[in-house]
Design a protein around this motif. Structure first.
Motif, PDB file in Angstrom:
ATOM      1  N   LEU A 210      50.437  38.790  24.841  1.00  0.00           N
ATOM      2  CA  LEU A 210      49.805  40.089  24.160  1.00  0.00           C
ATOM      3  C   LEU A 210      50.701  40.683  23.123  1.00  0.00           C
ATOM      4  N   ALA A 211      52.160  40.796  23.561  1.00  0.00           N
ATOM      5  CA  ALA A 211      53.061  41.247  22.732  1.00  0.00           C
ATOM      6  C   ALA A 211      53.030  40.489  21.214  1.00  0.00           C
ATOM      7  N   ARG A 212      52.953  39.239  21.212  1.00  0.00           N
ATOM      8  CA  ARG A 212      52.978  38.440  20.106  1.00  0.00           C
ATOM      9  C   ARG A 212      51.750  38.692  19.204  1.00  0.00           C
ATOM     10  N   LEU A 213      50.838  39.492  19.771  1.00  0.00           N
ATOM     11  CA  LEU A 213      49.715  39.965  19.088  1.00  0.00           C
ATOM     12  C   LEU A 213      49.651  41.385  18.585  1.00  0.00           C
ATOM     13  N   GLY A 214      50.696  41.936  19.216  1.00  0.00           N
ATOM     14  CA  GLY A 214      50.716  43.517  18.843  1.00  0.00           C
ATOM     15  C   GLY A 214      50.132  44.239  19.885  1.00  0.00           C
ATOM     16  N   LEU A 215      49.961  43.625  20.983  1.00  0.00           N
ATOM     17  CA  LEU A 215      49.107  44.270  21.916  1.00  0.00           C
ATOM     18  C   LEU A 215      49.662  44.422  23.385  1.00  0.00           C
ATOM     19  N   THR A 216      49.274  45.438  24.251  1.00  0.00           N
ATOM     20  CA  THR A 216      49.947  45.913  25.403  1.00  0.00           C
ATOM     21  C   THR A 216      48.703  45.922  26.520  1.00  0.00           C
ATOM     22  N   ARG A 217      48.822  45.808  27.532  1.00  0.00           N
ATOM     23  CA  ARG A 217      47.824  46.176  28.802  1.00  0.00           C
ATOM     24  C   ARG A 217      48.345  46.909  29.628  1.00  0.00           C
ATOM     25  N   ARG A 218      47.374  47.738  30.423  1.00  0.00           N
ATOM     26  CA  ARG A 218      47.784  48.456  31.588  1.00  0.00           C
ATOM     27  C   ARG A 218      47.530  47.885  33.022  1.00  0.00           C
ATOM     28  N   VAL A 219      48.645  47.656  33.490  1.00  0.00           N
ATOM     29  CA  VAL A 219      48.676  46.882  34.829  1.00  0.00           C
ATOM     30  C   VAL A 219      48.885  48.034  36.108  1.00  0.00           C
ATOM     31  N   VAL A 220      48.025  48.095  36.689  1.00  0.00           N
ATOM     32  CA  VAL A 220      48.310  49.292  37.734  1.00  0.00           C
ATOM     33  C   VAL A 220      48.524  48.875  39.063  1.00  0.00           C
ATOM     34  N   ALA A 221      48.566  47.626  39.295  1.00  0.00           N
ATOM     35  CA  ALA A 221      49.051  47.146  40.685  1.00  0.00           C
ATOM     36  C   ALA A 221      49.381  45.917  40.820  1.00  0.00           C
ATOM     37  N   SER A 222      50.144  45.393  41.669  1.00  0.00           N
ATOM     38  CA  SER A 222      50.559  43.728  41.813  1.00  0.00           C
ATOM     39  C   SER A 222      50.439  43.471  43.274  1.00  0.00           C
ATOM     40  N   ALA A 223      49.833  42.011  43.511  1.00  0.00           N
ATOM     41  CA  ALA A 223      49.572  41.768  44.804  1.00  0.00           C
ATOM     42  C   ALA A 223      50.443  40.693  45.019  1.00  0.00           C
ATOM     43  N   PRO A 224      50.807  40.498  46.261  1.00  0.00           N
ATOM     44  CA  PRO A 224      51.715  39.270  46.731  1.00  0.00           C
ATOM     45  C   PRO A 224      51.044  37.882  46.836  1.00  0.00           C
ATOM     46  N   THR A 225      49.798  37.888  46.774  1.00  0.00           N
ATOM     47  CA  THR A 225      49.001  36.713  46.870  1.00  0.00           C
ATOM     48  C   THR A 225      47.663  36.561  46.024  1.00  0.00           C
ATOM     49  N   GLU A 226      47.209  35.462  45.404  1.00  0.00           N
ATOM     50  CA  GLU A 226      45.934  35.293  44.945  1.00  0.00           C
ATOM     51  C   GLU A 226      44.907  35.885  45.623  1.00  0.00           C
ATOM     52  N   ALA A 227      44.754  35.819  46.942  1.00  0.00           N
ATOM     53  CA  ALA A 227      43.716  36.300  47.782  1.00  0.00           C
ATOM     54  C   ALA A 227      43.713  37.806  47.582  1.00  0.00           C
ATOM     55  N   ALA A 228      44.809  38.495  47.961  1.00  0.00           N
ATOM     56  CA  ALA A 228      44.850  39.718  47.829  1.00  0.00           C
ATOM     57  C   ALA A 228      44.316  40.251  46.490  1.00  0.00           C
ATOM     58  N   ALA A 229      44.598  39.819  45.270  1.00  0.00           N
ATOM     59  CA  ALA A 229      44.408  40.129  44.051  1.00  0.00           C
ATOM     60  C   ALA A 229      43.044  40.117  43.917  1.00  0.00           C
ATOM     61  N   LEU A 230      42.352  39.083  44.265  1.00  0.00           N
ATOM     62  CA  LEU A 230      40.970  38.847  44.060  1.00  0.00           C
ATOM     63  C   LEU A 230      40.143  39.925  44.859  1.00  0.00           C
ATOM     64  N   GLU A 231      40.617  40.381  45.885  1.00  0.00           N
ATOM     65  CA  GLU A 231      40.060  41.374  46.763  1.00  0.00           C
ATOM     66  C   GLU A 231      39.996  42.808  45.823  1.00  0.00           C
ATOM     67  N   PHE A 232      41.091  42.829  45.413  1.00  0.00           N
ATOM     68  CA  PHE A 232      41.233  44.158  44.305  1.00  0.00           C
ATOM     69  C   PHE A 232      40.234  44.113  43.395  1.00  0.00           C
ATOM     70  N   ALA A 233      40.121  42.901  42.659  1.00  0.00           N
ATOM     71  CA  ALA A 233      39.168  42.924  41.622  1.00  0.00           C
ATOM     72  C   ALA A 233      37.851  43.033  42.121  1.00  0.00           C
ATOM     73  N   ARG A 234      37.483  42.496  43.210  1.00  0.00           N
ATOM     74  CA  ARG A 234      36.162  42.602  43.416  1.00  0.00           C
ATOM     75  C   ARG A 234      35.915  44.009  43.861  1.00  0.00           C
ATOM     76  N   GLY A 235      36.567  44.795  44.315  1.00  0.00           N
ATOM     77  CA  GLY A 235      36.331  46.314  44.599  1.00  0.00           C
ATOM     78  C   GLY A 235      36.616  47.266  43.735  1.00  0.00           C
ATOM     79  N   SER A 236      36.900  46.814  42.499  1.00  0.00           N
ATOM     80  CA  SER A 236      37.170  47.600  41.363  1.00  0.00           C
ATOM     81  C   SER A 236      36.806  46.999  39.960  1.00  0.00           C
ATOM     82  N   ASP A 237      37.040  47.693  38.786  1.00  0.00           N
ATOM     83  CA  ASP A 237      37.234  47.337  37.586  1.00  0.00           C
ATOM     84  C   ASP A 237      38.266  46.661  37.144  1.00  0.00           C
ATOM     85  N   LEU A 238      39.265  46.302  37.934  1.00  0.00           N
ATOM     86  CA  LEU A 238      40.440  45.564  37.548  1.00  0.00           C
ATOM     87  C   LEU A 238      40.154  44.053  37.220  1.00  0.00           C
TER      88      LEU A 238
END
Length: 302
Positions: A210-238
């Motif tokens: 993204l930086a190479r395109l002059g863009l940045t994103r807002r990362v509001v959380a990290s998850a230790p596993t993909e399973a946990a990250a998918l649950e975060f996405a399922r319950g929000s607009d992340l």
């Protein structure tokens, strides 16, 4: 002078690990026993081999010069002395430890376990979680096989690329971006994101792209596993970016939507890694073959 082959093994371990404790763990002996072996090696060679520098030990110039020669000599000796034997899977009893990325365990683990139980019912598999830091268990023989996206750099670690998969975006059904026919890099960057990181990192290669395109994103959380990250996405607009293979069950089981990533990124590799001491081990070679087949179903051929 009579040659003690045990000293050759001890010297190889000391040169590879760079410490008495590490060499002792590798050869499954006590630290005092390894210290005595180091003393005998010093008397035999007339060189200190390892010298203490603060809290660590540093190899001498002579030790550095003979490291590869010692390793190759030990490998040749083991090849000569190792008995030639047929592998009887029906009677094989052995426990293998596998440290795989969590998504690979979920996707390929069942197929591997089924094949192992069918062919060698006496074999047991220990799947353990990846560490948040780089650890030496693979070199020490405490882990038999690793499977993840990392390309090992140590010269004594073998690695085989068994497949690759592209990255995709996962979002909840009904997310505003799912209503668009296609999304741009600008729209992707404008959303909020969750990353997947064992170390808790809030940035990754996507941010560089993204930086190479002059863009940045807002990362509001990290998850230790993909399973946990998918649950975060399922319950929000992340949004979460994961390998496409991860989404095969996520779409059905979690009711998520998959979107193409609007960035030019190379495919994520799937590497199978092991220590070279197992190159000629028939049982280990058999397991590698089954693991290779199981993991190949996770992505396309490289």
């Amino acid at each position: 002078m009579q040659l003690d082959l045990n000293l050759l093994s001890a010297l190889d371990a000391l040169l590879e690990e760079g410490s008495v404790a590490g060499a002792a763990a590798r050869l499954h002996v006590t630290a005092p026993a390894m210290s005595r072996s180091l003393g005998r090696i010093r008397r035999t060679t007339g060189d200190q081999i390892l010298v203490r520098t603060g809290r660590t030990m540093t190899p001498t110039p002579y030790a550095i010069a003979i490291r590869e020669q010692v390793h190759e000599l030990l490998h040749q000796v083991q090849g000569v002395l190792a008995p030639s034997r047929e592998l009887d899977l029906a009677t094989l009893e052995r426990t293998f430890t596998l440290r795989w990325h969590d998504s690979l365990v979920a996707l390929s683990g069942p197929a591997l376990l089924s094949a192992v139980r069918e062919q060698a019912p006496g074999v047991r598999l220990r799947f353990i979680a990846e560490s948040s830091i780089d650890t030496p268990e693979l070199r020490r023989g405490e882990v038999d096989l690793e499977a993840n996206a990392n390309q090992p750099t140590a010269p004594d670690i073998r690695a085989e690329n068994v497949g690759e998969t592209r990255l995709v975006i996962v979002a909840r059904k009904g997310h505003p971006l799912t209503r668009l026919e296609s999304i741009t890099a600008q729209q992707y960057a404008a959303a909020e994101h969750v990353t997947v990181s064992r170390r808790g990192s809030l940035g990754n290669a996507l941010d560089d792209a993204l930086a190479r395109l002059g863009l940045t994103r807002r990362v509001v959380a990290s998850a230790p596993t993909e399973a946990a990250a998918l649950e975060f996405a399922r319950g929000s607009d992340l949004l979460v970016c994961v390998p496409e293979v991860t989404t095969r069950s996520a779409v059905t089981d979690l009711g998520l939507a998959v979107l193409p990533l609007p960035l030019e990124l190379p495919p994520a590799p799937i590497h199978l890694s092991w220590h070279q001491r197992y190159d000629t081990d028939p049982a280990h070679a058999w397991l590698r073959g089954l693991a290779r087949t199981a993991l190949a179903t996770c992505g396309t051929s490289p």
